[in-house]
Design a protein around this motif. Structure first.
Motif, mmCIF file in Angstrom:
data_model
loop_
_atom_site.group_PDB
_atom_site.id
_atom_site.type_symbol
_atom_site.label_atom_id
_atom_site.label_comp_id
_atom_site.label_asym_id
_atom_site.label_seq_id
_atom_site.Cartn_x
_atom_site.Cartn_y
_atom_site.Cartn_z
ATOM 1 N N GLY A 1 1.938 -8.194 -8.037
ATOM 2 C CA GLY A 1 2.904 -9.749 -8.195
ATOM 3 C C GLY A 1 2.719 -10.044 -9.714
ATOM 4 O O GLY A 1 2.118 -9.851 -10.206
ATOM 5 N N ASP A 2 3.690 -11.154 -10.257
ATOM 6 C CA ASP A 2 3.620 -11.675 -11.854
ATOM 7 C C ASP A 2 2.694 -12.615 -11.812
ATOM 8 O O ASP A 2 1.887 -12.309 -12.763
ATOM 9 N N THR A 3 1.899 -13.131 -10.892
ATOM 10 C CA THR A 3 0.366 -14.167 -11.100
ATOM 11 C C THR A 3 -0.638 -13.449 -9.897
ATOM 12 O O THR A 3 -0.043 -13.108 -8.688
ATOM 13 N N PHE A 4 -1.359 -14.102 -9.996
ATOM 14 C CA PHE A 4 -2.499 -13.485 -8.981
ATOM 15 C C PHE A 4 -2.060 -13.975 -7.554
ATOM 16 O O PHE A 4 -2.298 -13.901 -6.872
ATOM 17 N N PRO A 5 -2.181 -15.279 -7.788
ATOM 18 C CA PRO A 5 -1.643 -16.515 -6.527
ATOM 19 C C PRO A 5 -0.616 -15.228 -6.005
ATOM 20 O O PRO A 5 -0.341 -15.438 -4.751
ATOM 21 N N GLU A 6 0.856 -15.109 -6.850
ATOM 22 C CA GLU A 6 1.844 -14.029 -5.935
ATOM 23 C C GLU A 6 1.179 -12.575 -6.060
ATOM 24 O O GLU A 6 1.709 -12.754 -4.285
ATOM 25 N N ALA A 7 0.367 -12.599 -5.697
ATOM 26 C CA ALA A 7 0.102 -10.597 -5.676
ATOM 27 C C ALA A 7 -0.972 -11.318 -4.604
ATOM 28 O O ALA A 7 -0.562 -10.244 -3.056
ATOM 29 N N VAL A 8 -1.500 -12.483 -4.298
ATOM 30 C CA VAL A 8 -2.922 -12.833 -3.060
ATOM 31 C C VAL A 8 -1.436 -13.004 -2.102
ATOM 32 O O VAL A 8 -2.092 -12.592 -0.897
ATOM 33 N N SER A 9 -0.407 -13.464 -2.404
ATOM 34 C CA SER A 9 0.314 -14.314 -1.036
ATOM 35 C C SER A 9 1.387 -13.076 -0.252
ATOM 36 O O SER A 9 1.428 -12.692 0.729
ATOM 37 N N GLN A 10 1.039 -11.984 -1.542
ATOM 38 C CA GLN A 10 1.538 -10.617 -0.735
ATOM 39 C C GLN A 10 0.982 -9.928 -0.227
ATOM 40 O O GLN A 10 0.695 -9.136 1.103
ATOM 41 N N LEU A 11 -0.618 -9.719 -0.455
ATOM 42 C CA LEU A 11 -1.522 -9.408 0.456
ATOM 43 C C LEU A 11 -1.365 -9.980 1.638
ATOM 44 O O LEU A 11 -2.220 -8.233 2.172
ATOM 45 N N VAL A 12 -1.340 -10.828 1.535
ATOM 46 C CA VAL A 12 -1.447 -11.533 2.570
ATOM 47 C C VAL A 12 -0.186 -11.219 4.287
ATOM 48 O O VAL A 12 -0.632 -11.205 5.007
ATOM 49 N N ARG A 13 0.795 -11.355 3.425
ATOM 50 C CA ARG A 13 2.147 -10.425 4.414
ATOM 51 C C ARG A 13 1.915 -9.301 4.242
ATOM 52 O O ARG A 13 2.276 -8.557 5.359
ATOM 53 N N ALA A 14 1.076 -8.780 3.381
ATOM 54 C CA ALA A 14 0.992 -7.143 3.873
ATOM 55 C C ALA A 14 0.108 -6.494 5.248
ATOM 56 O O ALA A 14 0.005 -6.534 6.301
ATOM 57 N N PHE A 15 -0.783 -7.689 5.134
ATOM 58 C CA PHE A 15 -2.105 -7.752 6.336
ATOM 59 C C PHE A 15 -1.470 -8.012 7.467
ATOM 60 O O PHE A 15 -1.651 -7.840 8.741
ATOM 61 N N TYR A 16 -0.419 -9.460 7.647
ATOM 62 C CA TYR A 16 0.757 -9.278 8.725
ATOM 63 C C TYR A 16 1.484 -8.149 8.738
ATOM 64 O O TYR A 16 1.748 -8.337 10.263
ATOM 65 N N GLY A 17 2.076 -7.576 8.543
ATOM 66 C CA GLY A 17 2.838 -6.716 8.578
ATOM 67 C C GLY A 17 2.405 -5.300 8.568
ATOM 68 O O GLY A 17 2.941 -4.865 9.573
#
Length: 150
Positions: free
Chosen positions: A26-42
């Motif tokens: 992601g553009d920022t660390f929080p955005e990358a964490v958000s994507q990581l959690v989405r990946a986990f659930y996905g």
């Protein structure tokens, strides 16, 4: 707070011996964490589009550094997925992030996992520290790599 608009997918799954590596950015660390959690659930279902939004859940985590905070956050997500109400998120946003204290609160929008409704993905058994990486500036993006035991 209403569910945010669907964000573009910024994650992928990389093969790893007997495990899988989640790679999110992601553009920022929080955005990358958000994507990581989405990946986990996905990873738990073959089609995230089939996840409805029945309710939201806030998930908090902290650690002595960013890596331990991410590990704790994913452990919390795994716990919520494996216990009643078997929560699976379709969308995720960061509610609060404190860099100095390595603490984070995310909000996930989703529903209870139903094996008859959600095509089976692969069950995650554990979150590991093995080869966990955070890269703060690769072509202007933050990249996070986490290996999960499947």
């Amino acid at each position: 707070m209403s569910m945010p608009e669907a964000k573009p997918i910024q994650y992928e799954y990389l093969d790893h011996t007997a495990d899988v590596q989640l790679h999110a950015w992601g553009d920022t660390f929080p955005e990358a964490v958000s994507q990581l959690v989405r990946a986990f659930y996905g990873y738990h279902t073959e089609d995230v589009k089939l996840i409805d939004v029945d309710y939201s859940m806030d998930i908090a985590a902290s650690g002595h550094d960013r890596e331990s905070m991410i590990h704790t956050l994913l452990e919390e997500c795994l716990y919520l997925f494996e216990t009643d109400p078997f929560f699976i998120a379709k969308e995720v946003e960061i509610v609060d992030y404190k860099q100095a204290g390595n603490s984070i609160i995310i909000r996930g929008w989703g529903e209870s996992f139903d094996k008859h409704k959600h095509p089976g993905g692969t069950a995650v058994k554990a979150i590991t520290y093995s080869s966990m990486q955070i890269h703060d500036n690769i072509e202007g993006k933050v990249h996070i790599y986490v290996i999960v035991d499947i």
